[in-house]
Design an enzyme around this catalytic site. Structure first.
Site, PDB file in Angstrom:
ATOM      1  CG  ASP A 130      -2.015   0.901   1.145  1.00  0.00           C
ATOM      2  OD1 ASP A 130      -2.858   1.421   2.466  1.00  0.00           O
ATOM      3  OD2 ASP A 130      -1.686   1.911   0.685  1.00  0.00           O
TER       4      ASP A 130
ATOM      5  CE1 TYR B  88      -9.916  11.615 -12.035  1.00  0.00           C
ATOM      6  CE2 TYR B  88      -8.598  10.250 -10.319  1.00  0.00           C
ATOM      7  CZ  TYR B  88      -8.891  10.302 -12.054  1.00  0.00           C
ATOM      8  OH  TYR B  88      -7.825  10.359 -13.125  1.00  0.00           O
TER       9      TYR B  88
HETATM   10  C1  AKB Z   1     -12.154   9.175 -14.570  1.00  0.00           C
HETATM   11  O1  AKB Z   1     -13.236   8.935 -15.034  1.00  0.00           O
HETATM   12  O2  AKB Z   1     -12.248   9.060 -13.556  1.00  0.00           O
HETATM   13  C2  AKB Z   1     -10.852   8.978 -15.424  1.00  0.00           C
HETATM   14  C3  AKB Z   1     -10.524  10.116 -15.800  1.00  0.00           C
HETATM   15  C4  AKB Z   1     -11.036  10.790 -16.624  1.00  0.00           C
HETATM   16  O3  AKB Z   1      -9.551  10.775 -15.180  1.00  0.00           O
HETATM   17  N1  AKB Z   1     -10.960   7.237 -16.912  1.00  0.00           N
END
Ligand code: AKB
Length: 340
Positions: A54, A154
Protein backbone atom coordinates in the site's frame (compact mmCIF):
# COMPACT_ATOMS: atom_id res chain seq x y z
CA UNK A 1 26.25 -1.38 -8.97
CA UNK A 2 22.49 -1.83 -8.74
CA UNK A 3 20.59 -1.47 -12.06
CA UNK A 4 18.55 1.73 -12.10
CA UNK A 5 14.91 0.99 -11.40
CA UNK A 6 11.63 2.30 -12.75
CA UNK A 7 8.94 2.18 -10.04
CA UNK A 8 5.33 1.82 -11.21
CA UNK A 9 2.60 2.25 -8.59
CA UNK A 10 -0.93 1.11 -9.31
CA UNK A 11 0.78 -1.38 -11.60
CA UNK A 12 -2.26 -3.65 -11.91
CA UNK A 13 -4.41 -0.84 -13.25
CA UNK A 14 -5.18 -0.04 -16.88
CA UNK A 15 -2.24 2.28 -17.53
CA UNK A 16 -0.01 -0.01 -15.48
CA UNK A 17 -0.77 -2.96 -17.76
CA UNK A 18 0.14 -0.93 -20.83
CA UNK A 19 3.31 0.51 -19.27
CA UNK A 20 4.59 -2.85 -18.01
CA UNK A 21 4.03 -4.38 -21.43
CA UNK A 22 5.97 -1.48 -22.95
CA UNK A 23 8.90 -1.82 -20.53
CA UNK A 24 8.85 -5.62 -20.34
CA UNK A 25 11.84 -5.86 -22.66
CA UNK A 26 13.68 -2.76 -21.44
CA UNK A 27 17.43 -3.38 -21.34
CA UNK A 28 18.34 -0.37 -19.28
CA UNK A 29 16.08 -0.57 -16.26
CA UNK A 30 14.59 -3.06 -13.88
CA UNK A 31 10.89 -2.54 -13.28
CA UNK A 32 9.36 -2.64 -9.80
CA UNK A 33 5.59 -2.99 -10.10
CA UNK A 34 3.78 -2.05 -6.87
CA UNK A 35 0.08 -2.67 -6.34
CA UNK A 36 -2.36 -3.44 -3.54
CA UNK A 37 -3.25 -6.63 -5.40
CA UNK A 38 -1.03 -9.37 -6.84
CA UNK A 39 0.13 -8.57 -10.36
CA UNK A 40 -1.88 -10.21 -13.16
CA UNK A 41 -0.23 -13.38 -14.44
CA UNK A 42 -0.19 -11.82 -17.90
CA UNK A 43 2.33 -9.24 -16.71
CA UNK A 44 5.74 -10.84 -16.87
CA UNK A 45 9.22 -9.91 -17.98
CA UNK A 46 12.85 -10.82 -17.25
CA UNK A 47 13.44 -7.47 -15.59
CA UNK A 48 10.09 -7.25 -13.75
CA UNK A 49 9.83 -7.46 -9.97
CA UNK A 50 6.34 -7.21 -8.47
CA UNK A 51 5.61 -5.98 -4.96
CA UNK A 52 2.28 -6.16 -3.18
CA UNK A 53 1.78 -3.24 -0.83
CA UNK A 54 0.00 0.00 0.00
CA UNK A 55 1.41 3.40 -0.98
CA UNK A 56 0.05 4.62 2.40
CA UNK A 57 2.23 2.13 4.28
CA UNK A 58 5.49 3.77 5.39
CA UNK A 59 7.08 0.35 5.86
CA UNK A 60 6.44 -0.40 2.17
CA UNK A 61 8.01 2.94 1.23
CA UNK A 62 11.07 2.29 3.40
CA UNK A 63 11.46 -1.22 2.01
CA UNK A 64 11.50 0.19 -1.52
CA UNK A 65 14.11 2.81 -0.56
CA UNK A 66 16.32 0.17 1.06
CA UNK A 67 16.10 -2.36 -1.78
CA UNK A 68 16.14 -0.33 -4.99
CA UNK A 69 17.83 2.60 -6.73
CA UNK A 70 14.88 4.41 -8.31
CA UNK A 71 15.44 6.85 -11.16
CA UNK A 72 11.92 7.13 -12.56
CA UNK A 73 8.52 6.84 -10.87
CA UNK A 74 5.26 6.36 -12.79
CA UNK A 75 2.79 7.05 -9.98
CA UNK A 76 -0.41 5.55 -11.35
CA UNK A 77 -2.14 4.50 -8.11
CA UNK A 78 -5.37 6.46 -7.65
CA UNK A 79 -9.06 6.17 -6.84
CA UNK A 80 -11.00 7.43 -9.88
CA UNK A 81 -13.82 9.96 -10.00
CA UNK A 82 -17.01 7.92 -9.50
CA UNK A 83 -15.62 5.65 -6.78
CA UNK A 84 -14.07 8.67 -5.06
CA UNK A 85 -17.50 10.32 -4.74
CA UNK A 86 -18.77 7.39 -2.66
CA UNK A 87 -15.77 7.45 -0.29
CA UNK A 88 -14.29 10.97 -0.54
CA UNK A 89 -12.20 10.69 2.64
CA UNK A 90 -10.56 7.46 1.51
CA UNK A 91 -10.06 8.93 -1.96
CA UNK A 92 -8.32 11.96 -0.48
CA UNK A 93 -6.06 9.69 1.58
CA UNK A 94 -5.10 7.50 -1.40
CA UNK A 95 -4.90 10.24 -4.02
CA UNK A 96 -3.21 12.98 -1.96
CA UNK A 97 -1.37 11.34 0.96
CA UNK A 98 -0.34 8.48 -1.31
CA UNK A 99 1.13 10.95 -3.80
CA UNK A 100 2.87 12.86 -0.99
CA UNK A 101 4.45 9.59 0.20
CA UNK A 102 5.82 8.95 -3.30
CA UNK A 103 7.15 12.53 -3.58
CA UNK A 104 8.97 12.02 -0.25
CA UNK A 105 10.35 8.71 -1.52
CA UNK A 106 11.55 10.39 -4.73
CA UNK A 107 13.28 13.10 -2.65
CA UNK A 108 15.03 10.50 -0.49
CA UNK A 109 16.11 8.48 -3.51
CA UNK A 110 17.48 11.56 -5.31
CA UNK A 111 19.53 12.35 -2.18
CA UNK A 112 20.90 8.80 -2.09
CA UNK A 113 22.04 8.46 -5.69
CA UNK A 114 22.61 12.14 -6.37
CA UNK A 115 20.60 12.42 -9.61
CA UNK A 116 17.09 13.78 -10.22
CA UNK A 117 14.17 11.35 -10.02
CA UNK A 118 11.65 11.80 -12.82
CA UNK A 119 8.12 11.66 -11.38
CA UNK A 120 5.48 10.95 -14.03
CA UNK A 121 1.99 11.81 -12.79
CA UNK A 122 -1.25 11.00 -14.65
CA UNK A 123 -3.55 13.91 -13.94
CA UNK A 124 -6.90 14.27 -15.64
CA UNK A 125 -9.48 16.37 -17.45
CA UNK A 126 -11.29 16.04 -14.11
CA UNK A 127 -9.28 19.07 -12.89
CA UNK A 128 -11.54 21.21 -15.08
CA UNK A 129 -15.04 22.40 -14.11
CA UNK A 130 -17.30 23.94 -16.75
CA UNK A 131 -20.46 25.42 -15.13
CA UNK A 132 -22.98 24.34 -17.80
CA UNK A 133 -23.17 22.71 -21.26
CA UNK A 134 -23.58 26.05 -23.07
CA UNK A 135 -20.35 27.36 -21.52
CA UNK A 136 -18.70 23.98 -22.23
CA UNK A 137 -19.67 24.17 -25.92
CA UNK A 138 -18.47 27.77 -26.09
CA UNK A 139 -15.15 26.95 -24.35
CA UNK A 140 -14.10 24.46 -27.06
CA UNK A 141 -10.51 23.23 -26.57
CA UNK A 142 -9.66 24.25 -22.99
CA UNK A 143 -6.11 25.40 -22.14
CA UNK A 144 -4.25 24.23 -19.01
CA UNK A 145 -4.77 27.48 -17.09
CA UNK A 146 -8.52 27.78 -17.76
CA UNK A 147 -11.51 26.48 -15.75
CA UNK A 148 -9.41 24.88 -12.99
CA UNK A 149 -12.47 24.54 -10.71
CA UNK A 150 -13.13 20.78 -10.40
CA UNK A 151 -16.47 19.51 -9.07
CA UNK A 152 -15.26 16.07 -7.88
CA UNK A 153 -13.02 14.92 -5.02
CA UNK A 154 -10.87 13.13 -7.61
CA UNK A 155 -10.51 16.31 -9.70
CA UNK A 156 -9.63 18.35 -6.58
CA UNK A 157 -7.05 15.69 -5.60
CA UNK A 158 -5.44 15.65 -9.04
CA UNK A 159 -5.28 19.47 -9.25
CA UNK A 160 -3.72 19.73 -5.77
CA UNK A 161 -1.20 16.96 -6.48
CA UNK A 162 -0.13 18.85 -9.62
CA UNK A 163 0.63 21.79 -7.32
CA UNK A 164 2.43 19.53 -4.82
CA UNK A 165 4.62 18.20 -7.63
CA UNK A 166 5.44 21.71 -8.82
CA UNK A 167 6.31 22.73 -5.22
CA UNK A 168 8.64 19.75 -4.77
CA UNK A 169 10.32 20.44 -8.09
CA UNK A 170 10.65 24.21 -7.96
CA UNK A 171 10.13 25.57 -4.41
CA UNK A 172 11.12 22.77 -2.02
CA UNK A 173 12.03 23.97 1.53
CA UNK A 174 12.61 27.50 0.21
CA UNK A 175 13.19 29.01 3.68
CA UNK A 176 15.64 26.35 4.91
CA UNK A 177 19.15 27.54 5.84
CA UNK A 178 20.58 24.57 3.95
CA UNK A 179 18.13 24.88 1.07
CA UNK A 180 18.88 22.25 -1.57
CA UNK A 181 16.65 21.03 -4.41
CA UNK A 182 14.51 17.99 -3.69
CA UNK A 183 15.78 16.28 -6.83
CA UNK A 184 12.19 15.59 -7.90
CA UNK A 185 11.55 16.25 -11.61
CA UNK A 186 7.72 16.27 -11.64
CA UNK A 187 6.00 15.82 -15.01
CA UNK A 188 2.19 15.61 -15.25
CA UNK A 189 -0.25 14.75 -18.02
CA UNK A 190 -3.95 15.62 -17.92
CA UNK A 191 -5.35 12.50 -19.54
CA UNK A 192 -8.77 12.41 -21.21
CA UNK A 193 -10.96 9.31 -21.03
CA UNK A 194 -8.69 6.34 -21.80
CA UNK A 195 -9.93 3.36 -23.80
CA UNK A 196 -8.01 0.08 -23.62
CA UNK A 197 -8.77 -3.05 -25.67
CA UNK A 198 -7.03 -5.25 -23.11
CA UNK A 199 -8.36 -4.11 -19.74
CA UNK A 200 -11.56 -2.76 -18.27
CA UNK A 201 -11.65 0.44 -16.21
CA UNK A 202 -13.06 0.56 -12.70
CA UNK A 203 -14.59 3.48 -10.85
CA UNK A 204 -14.26 6.16 -13.51
CA UNK A 205 -16.94 8.41 -15.00
CA UNK A 206 -15.45 8.38 -18.49
CA UNK A 207 -15.83 4.59 -18.33
CA UNK A 208 -19.03 4.66 -20.41
CA UNK A 209 -16.95 4.44 -23.61
CA UNK A 210 -14.82 1.39 -22.74
CA UNK A 211 -17.74 -0.24 -20.92
CA UNK A 212 -19.92 0.14 -24.05
CA UNK A 213 -17.22 -1.33 -26.29
CA UNK A 214 -16.36 -4.27 -24.00
CA UNK A 215 -20.06 -5.11 -23.52
CA UNK A 216 -20.61 -5.11 -27.31
CA UNK A 217 -17.57 -7.34 -27.84
CA UNK A 218 -19.07 -9.85 -25.38
CA UNK A 219 -22.53 -9.67 -26.93
CA UNK A 220 -23.93 -8.13 -23.77
CA UNK A 221 -26.53 -5.32 -23.76
CA UNK A 222 -25.29 -1.99 -22.36
CA UNK A 223 -27.27 0.86 -20.78
CA UNK A 224 -25.10 3.99 -21.03
CA UNK A 225 -25.17 6.12 -17.85
CA UNK A 226 -24.74 9.45 -19.67
CA UNK A 227 -26.85 11.21 -22.30
CA UNK A 228 -26.06 10.75 -26.01
CA UNK A 229 -24.94 14.38 -26.15
CA UNK A 230 -22.35 14.05 -23.33
CA UNK A 231 -19.01 14.85 -24.96
CA UNK A 232 -15.40 14.59 -23.69
CA UNK A 233 -11.95 13.94 -25.19
CA UNK A 234 -10.66 10.37 -25.40
CA UNK A 235 -7.42 8.55 -26.14
CA UNK A 236 -6.52 5.00 -27.08
CA UNK A 237 -4.35 3.41 -24.38
CA UNK A 238 -1.26 2.98 -26.63
CA UNK A 239 -1.21 6.77 -27.05
CA UNK A 240 -1.43 7.27 -23.27
CA UNK A 241 1.64 5.05 -22.85
CA UNK A 242 3.40 6.92 -25.67
CA UNK A 243 2.63 10.29 -24.02
CA UNK A 244 3.99 9.15 -20.63
CA UNK A 245 7.19 7.69 -22.10
CA UNK A 246 7.78 10.61 -24.48
CA UNK A 247 7.33 13.13 -21.65
CA UNK A 248 9.67 11.07 -19.46
CA UNK A 249 12.34 11.12 -22.19
CA UNK A 250 12.01 14.85 -22.93
CA UNK A 251 14.92 17.08 -21.96
CA UNK A 252 13.79 19.08 -18.91
CA UNK A 253 15.14 22.23 -20.59
CA UNK A 254 12.47 21.83 -23.28
CA UNK A 255 9.62 21.87 -20.74
CA UNK A 256 7.86 25.19 -20.20
CA UNK A 257 5.41 23.76 -17.67
CA UNK A 258 5.06 20.90 -15.15
CA UNK A 259 1.66 19.69 -16.37
CA UNK A 260 0.40 19.25 -19.93
CA UNK A 261 -2.90 18.59 -21.66
CA UNK A 262 -2.89 15.71 -24.12
CA UNK A 263 -5.78 14.58 -26.29
CA UNK A 264 -6.51 12.44 -29.35
CA UNK A 265 -10.21 12.73 -30.29
CA UNK A 266 -13.42 14.19 -28.88
CA UNK A 267 -16.59 12.08 -29.00
CA UNK A 268 -20.13 12.29 -27.65
CA UNK A 269 -21.59 9.16 -26.10
CA UNK A 270 -23.88 8.89 -29.14
CA UNK A 271 -20.83 9.00 -31.46
CA UNK A 272 -19.11 6.33 -29.35
CA UNK A 273 -22.22 4.19 -29.89
CA UNK A 274 -21.97 4.71 -33.66
CA UNK A 275 -18.31 3.66 -33.68
CA UNK A 276 -19.10 0.60 -31.55
CA UNK A 277 -22.01 -0.42 -33.82
CA UNK A 278 -19.68 -0.23 -36.86
CA UNK A 279 -17.48 -2.84 -35.19
CA UNK A 280 -20.28 -4.83 -33.53
CA UNK A 281 -23.51 -4.26 -35.55
CA UNK A 282 -25.55 -6.55 -33.28
CA UNK A 283 -24.71 -4.58 -30.15
CA UNK A 284 -27.68 -3.56 -27.97
CA UNK A 285 -26.86 -0.09 -26.64
CA UNK A 286 -29.40 2.09 -24.83
CA UNK A 287 -29.15 5.31 -22.83
CA UNK A 288 -30.31 5.44 -19.20
CA UNK A 289 -28.63 8.60 -17.87
CA UNK A 290 -27.61 8.78 -14.22
CA UNK A 291 -28.19 12.48 -13.57
CA UNK A 292 -25.29 12.93 -11.14
CA UNK A 293 -22.73 11.04 -13.22
CA UNK A 294 -23.94 12.87 -16.33
CA UNK A 295 -23.42 16.19 -14.53
CA UNK A 296 -19.80 15.20 -13.79
CA UNK A 297 -19.14 14.46 -17.47
CA UNK A 298 -20.89 17.70 -18.46
CA UNK A 299 -18.46 19.62 -16.20
CA UNK A 300 -15.46 18.23 -18.10
CA UNK A 301 -14.30 19.94 -21.31
CA UNK A 302 -15.47 18.77 -24.73
CA UNK A 303 -11.80 18.84 -25.71
CA UNK A 304 -8.47 20.27 -24.56
CA UNK A 305 -5.78 22.36 -26.23
CA UNK A 306 -2.62 20.22 -26.24
CA UNK A 307 -0.49 22.61 -28.32
CA UNK A 308 1.94 23.18 -25.42
CA UNK A 309 2.77 19.44 -25.37
CA UNK A 310 3.24 19.44 -29.14
CA UNK A 311 5.47 22.52 -29.01
CA UNK A 312 7.60 21.51 -25.99
CA UNK A 313 8.12 17.76 -26.51
CA UNK A 314 6.62 16.86 -29.89
CA UNK A 315 3.37 15.27 -28.70
CA UNK A 316 1.29 13.79 -31.54
CA UNK A 317 -1.17 10.92 -31.10
CA UNK A 318 -0.78 7.84 -33.30
CA UNK A 319 -4.49 7.03 -33.12
CA UNK A 320 -7.24 9.29 -34.41
CA UNK A 321 -10.82 8.11 -33.88
CA UNK A 322 -10.93 5.97 -37.04
CA UNK A 323 -7.61 4.26 -36.44
CA UNK A 324 -8.33 3.82 -32.73
CA UNK A 325 -11.54 1.89 -33.34
CA UNK A 326 -10.74 0.12 -36.61
CA UNK A 327 -7.07 -0.77 -36.12
CA UNK A 328 -6.68 -1.07 -32.35
CA UNK A 329 -9.89 -1.42 -30.34
CA UNK A 330 -12.22 -3.56 -32.50
CA UNK A 331 -9.70 -6.19 -33.65
CA UNK A 332 -7.88 -6.45 -30.33
CA UNK A 333 -10.98 -6.53 -28.15
CA UNK A 334 -12.64 -9.10 -30.45
CA UNK A 335 -9.57 -11.31 -30.10
CA UNK A 336 -9.55 -10.84 -26.32
CA UNK A 337 -13.05 -12.26 -25.91
CA UNK A 338 -12.68 -14.92 -28.59
CA UNK A 339 -9.77 -16.28 -26.51
CA UNK A 340 -12.08 -16.25 -23.50
C1 AKB B 1 -12.32 9.01 -14.55
O1 AKB B 1 -13.32 8.85 -15.25
O2 AKB B 1 -12.35 9.24 -13.35
C2 AKB B 1 -10.96 8.92 -15.22
C3 AKB B 1 -10.55 10.26 -15.69
C4 AKB B 1 -11.29 10.96 -16.75
O3 AKB B 1 -9.55 10.77 -15.22
N1 AKB B 1 -11.04 7.97 -16.34
Amino acid sequence: MRKPVILITGANGEIGHGLIEYFSTSETHDIVALDLKPLDDSLTGPNLRSMQGDILDDHVMQRIVSEFEIHVIYHLAAMLSTRAEYTPDVAHDVNVNGTLNLLKLATEQARWHGTPVKFLFPSSIAVYGLPDVATKADAGKVRERDWNVPTTMYGCNKLYCEQLGRYYSDHFRQLAADRSPSGVDFRGLRFPGLISAKTMPAGGTSDFAPEMLHAAAQGQPYACFVEQSARIPFMAMPDAIKALVDLAHADVKQLSRRVYNVSSFSLSAGEVREMVLKAFPQAEITFEPDRQRNNIVDSWPADVDDSAATKDWGWKPDYDVRRAFEEYLAPTIGEKYRQG
